[in-house]
Design a protein around this motif. Structure first.
Motif, short mmCIF file in Angstrom:
data_model
loop_
_atom_site.label_atom_id
_atom_site.label_comp_id
_atom_site.label_asym_id
_atom_site.label_seq_id
_atom_site.Cartn_x
_atom_site.Cartn_y
_atom_site.Cartn_z
N HIS A 44 -6.26 -0.49 3.98
CA HIS A 44 -5.53 -0.76 2.74
C HIS A 44 -6.54 -0.92 1.60
O HIS A 44 -7.75 -1.09 1.83
N PRO A 45 -6.09 -0.85 0.33
CA PRO A 45 -7.03 -0.84 -0.80
C PRO A 45 -7.94 -2.07 -0.88
O PRO A 45 -9.00 -1.99 -1.51
N GLY A 46 -7.57 -3.19 -0.25
CA GLY A 46 -8.45 -4.35 -0.23
C GLY A 46 -9.66 -4.15 0.65
O GLY A 46 -10.66 -4.87 0.53
N SER A 61 0.81 -1.22 0.00
CA SER A 61 0.00 0.00 0.00
C SER A 61 0.84 1.26 0.00
O SER A 61 0.30 2.36 0.10
N ARG A 62 2.16 1.14 -0.09
CA ARG A 62 3.03 2.31 0.01
C ARG A 62 3.90 2.48 -1.23
O ARG A 62 5.13 2.30 -1.19
N PRO A 63 3.30 2.83 -2.38
CA PRO A 63 4.10 3.06 -3.58
C PRO A 63 5.04 4.25 -3.45
O PRO A 63 5.94 4.43 -4.27
N ASP A 64 4.80 5.07 -2.42
CA ASP A 64 5.67 6.23 -2.21
C ASP A 64 6.97 5.87 -1.52
O ASP A 64 7.88 6.71 -1.44
N ILE A 65 7.10 4.62 -1.01
CA ILE A 65 8.35 4.26 -0.32
C ILE A 65 8.97 2.96 -0.81
O ILE A 65 10.11 2.66 -0.47
N LEU A 80 -3.54 5.67 3.97
CA LEU A 80 -4.32 6.66 3.22
C LEU A 80 -3.43 7.46 2.28
O LEU A 80 -3.82 7.79 1.16
N LYS A 81 -2.23 7.81 2.75
CA LYS A 81 -1.28 8.48 1.85
C LYS A 81 -0.93 7.59 0.66
O LYS A 81 -0.81 8.06 -0.47
N GLY A 82 -0.76 6.29 0.95
CA GLY A 82 -0.44 5.36 -0.13
C GLY A 82 -1.54 5.29 -1.17
O GLY A 82 -1.28 5.21 -2.37
N THR A 99 0.98 14.02 0.90
CA THR A 99 0.89 12.95 -0.09
C THR A 99 1.79 13.22 -1.28
O THR A 99 2.04 14.38 -1.64
N THR A 100 2.28 12.15 -1.88
CA THR A 100 3.13 12.26 -3.08
C THR A 100 2.52 11.43 -4.20
O THR A 100 2.44 10.20 -4.08
N PRO A 101 2.06 12.04 -5.29
CA PRO A 101 1.52 11.26 -6.42
C PRO A 101 2.57 10.28 -6.93
O PRO A 101 3.77 10.57 -6.92
N VAL A 102 2.12 9.11 -7.37
CA VAL A 102 3.06 8.08 -7.81
C VAL A 102 3.94 8.59 -8.96
O VAL A 102 5.10 8.18 -9.10
#
Length: 720
Positions: free
Chosen positions: A239-241, A31-35, A369-371, A316-319
């Protein structure tokens, strides 16, 4: 790419074999594409709703055990044997009840309780060993906080209660979110109504369904803001699930097995943390840390850096910008390491002396949520949405603490003016009543002429988070209005014969000032912001604390270099004016600046309790009279750099106790409106001689006045 893909698949296979608690760890990572690398997000995302299903025979055995041998005939018209999804604790099957109701049946995996408890024991042992071997890597508190949550999650009756509780609170709060309604539950079976929706990971469905991603995220974050900051009881596994996109971009929230509850005091403390981070209130952030139990090691304290860390935590950081953000953070880290090396100031290995257990799940929810924002490629104002709910809780808490029921509307000062102009007073009250939001701001007004009050009032509250009413004795930071006291001090020196002429050199009275070629600067240039020292106060090592040490700053200014191009040209000395004038006053009178002002201005005008050059620590500690600055929107992005040069660009820095107490009259003088009115009225009504007043008027040439106005029009705040 290939190496990451192989690694991600290897981790996925191992998690599927181990199952249990390790599935949750994989869900969080995915769930954390930003990290983490995108390959890990892509592969491990299958853990959110698509791990290998348990066979139907195992599921049916659990249904028989929990609902009886006639479970099917008794409760359901039909049950799909193929699961809709499978997760760490259970899997979900669609079903139809005898009355035609569309439901889902959640069935816990056989043996999951013993497996999860075994995983916890193993994890507890591993972190204990790690804490012994590496004292700076102590994660025991995280596992201790997680253990009861996991034990609660594996009993589906708890999930049923959690779901109903959150559902009712969202309905009561008017939040646009869909949450299933429980139908029946046992320890291993939960039946709830079926809700339509699809995963926010499904980009094709997002596009084809015309989903407003920003609106969806707004509603989702408002939902969690209401749970966390208003109710104090929240879904701790978003998480998105566990989140679907419903009709009209309405979020659907699922799986309430993992929920957490704040104590009332913790809810307020975490709300203060969020709101102070949003409003960039350095002092309130430090107080929030203490209230929530986050104690920073003395060697690691840095208010400006702490604020930057908190704002980054909630940003938040967009992917599409993750790579750029990682490069930026790497550069900052390298610069910080080089700065520490240059100052021979190694990083503190253990910056925290203590931290609250509640931070574990609060941080988890924030991260998830940030993810999701990152996955949706949104630059979403997450912190602002959360802060809008948080500030309400902070205000409610303060009202309860002080017994305040309503906002403070305008009231005239007490005692009432002796010669009040009724028309002016009425006009003043009408204007303030129509313009002031008494929930978030406060003010004082005093209109004085020749020693008599013509009109006045006190209105509103002490700050956006302090609903106590402003009174005529409330002290406000008047920022640069304090410079009037500094300028008046110079003219009093002239009047007393302690300075002979404005055209004398500063070094005639302050010999040390002549260092670095400043020996030709005159008193007039110092007084008129033409000494080329506008930026000198921002060049110190030692950060904010060093700039609050008046004696040290006098030495710093005396030894500083001037901007030769600015000498003789108006350039506003916003902060350094205090030290420049303070050094001159001390040199000419033999008295410290604050003592000189007290003796020659405040005492003669009887203003000792209305004007403070550095607020006494007792007044600060009592905090009965101090209004606080609430950063307006335009300033919430100022002061964002970690270096100390920009610290005073953040207005709320002046709320900090140590800044209030400092002798920094160019920016932090505290006064009542009566005090500042009486000061100017008394200054020109007797404190200064007629000759001194004439000298002041004569010293301000049309040319210098125009230069000052031009500079103000073009300064960084755009003020006029």
């Amino acid at each position: 790419h290939e190496a990451n893909l192989r690694g991600a698949n290897l981790v996925y296979d191992q998690i599927c074999n181990l199952r249990g608690l390790w599935v949750k760890a994989g869900q969080f990572i995915s769930s954390r594409p930003d990290i983490v690398a995108p390959e890990y997000v892509q592969v491990l995302s299958k853990l959110q709703d698509a791990i290998p299903a348990r066979p139907w025979e195992e599921v049916e055995a659990t249904l028989v055990k929990e609902l009886g041998g006639d479970w099917n005939e008794k409760h359901f018209k039909s049950v799909d044997k193929e699961p809709l999804s499978t997760a760490s604790i259970a899997q979900v099957h669609r079903a139809v009840m005898h009355d035609g109701a569309q439901v889902v049946v959640k069935v816990a995996h056989s043996g999951i309780r013993s497996q999860m408890l075994s995983d916890l024991r193993i994890l507890s042992y591993l972190v204990r060993v790690l804490a012994v071997l590496e004292k700076d890597q102590d994660y025991r508190k995280i596992v201790q906080e997680w253990s009861p949550a996991v034990k609660s999650e594996i009993d589906l009756r708890n999930e049923s209660e959690n779901m109903e509780r959150v559902r009712n609170s969202m309905i009561k709060g008017g939040v646009e979110v869909e949450i299933p309604k429980p139908v029946m539950s046992t320890s291993s079976v939960l039946v709830m109504n079926f809700l339509e929706g699809f995963s926010p990971k499904n980009k094709e469905m997002l596009e084809s369904s015309g989903v407003d991603k920003a609106l969806f995220m707004q509603r989702l974050c408002e939902c969690f803001a209401e749970q966390i900051h208003r109710n104090g009881f929240y879904h701790a596994d978003p998480h998105p699930g566990n989140i679907f996109v419903g009709e009209n971009s309405v979020p659907v929230l699922l799986d309430f097995g993992l929920c957490k509850e704040f104590t009332p005091s913790a809810k307020v403390a975490f709300s203060k943390l969020v709101y102070s981070s949003y409003s960039q209130d350095l002092g309130e952030l430090q107080k929030a840390f203490v209230e929530m139990g986050l104690l920073i090691n003395d060697g690691a304290k840095d208010e400006v850096r702490d604020m930057k860390i908190m704002r980054r935590l909630f940003t938040t950081t967009p992917v599409s910008k993750v790579k750029e953000k990682k490069l930026e953070m790497a550069k900052e880290r390298k610069a910080r390491e080089e700065e520490q090396k240059a100052k021979n100031n190694p990083q503190v290995k253990k910056p925290l002396d203590a931290w609250p257990a509640e931070l574990v799940f609060f941080g988890r929810v924030t991260g998830l949520l940030k993810g999701l924002c990152s996955n949706l490629d949104l630059e979403f104002p997450y912190l602002e949405v959360m802060a809008n709910a948080a500030v309400k809780t902070v205000r409610d808490s303060a009202r309860a603490e002080h017994g305040i029921e309503a906002a403070a509307f305008p009231s005239p000062p007490s005692p009432s003016p002796s010669h009040t102009s009724a028309t002016l007073q009425k006009r003043l009250e009408d204007v303030v009543s129509s313009k002031l939001d008494p929930e978030s701001a406060g003010l004082q007004v005093t209109v004085m002429r020749e020693g008599e009050i013509l009109a006045g009032l006190a209105a509103g509250c002490m700050s956006a988070t302090d609903p106590r009413p402003v009174t005529e004795k409330t002290l406000f930071n008047v920022f640069s209005a304090g410079k009037g006291l500094l300028a008046a001090s110079v003219h009093l020196l002239l009047q007393m014969g302690l300075v002979r002429s404005l055209d004398d050199k500063v070094t005639d009275y302050w010999p040390e000032f002549g260092a670095e070629g400043k020996d030709a600067i005159t008193v007039r240039q110092l007084l008129s912001h033409e000494a080329g020292l506008a930026k000198v106060g921002m060049l110190t090592d030692g950060g904010l604390d060093a700039m609050l040490d008046f004696s040290s700053m006098l030495k710093h200014v005396a030894n500083a270099s001037m901007d030769e191009k600015a000498v003789g040209r108006y350039e506003y000395h916003a902060i350094s004016y205090c030290w420049c004038i303070g050094g001159l006053v001390q040199g000419a009178s033999g008295m410290p600046l604050d003592k000189f002002i007290e003796t020659n201005i405040l005492e003669p005008l009887k203003l000792n309790d209305e004007i403070f050059v550095g607020v006494p620590s007792k007044v600060v500690e009592e905090n009965l009279r101090l209004a606080s600055i609430s950063n307006p929107q335009m300033f919430r992005e100022t002061g964002k750099d970690s270096n100390q040069q920009s610290v005073f660009m953040n207005p709320s820095v002046f709320n900090m106790d140590k800044v209030r107490e400092a002798n920094l009259l160019s920016a932090n003088g505290h006064m009542t409106s009566y005090g500042i009115s009486k000061f100017y009225d008394g200054l020109f009504g007797g404190l200064l001689s007629p000759q001194s007043k004439d000298a002041i008027v004569d010293s301000v040439s049309p040319d210098s006045s125009k230069k000052a106005n031009d500079a103000l029009e073009n300064n960084s705040f755009g003020g006029k």
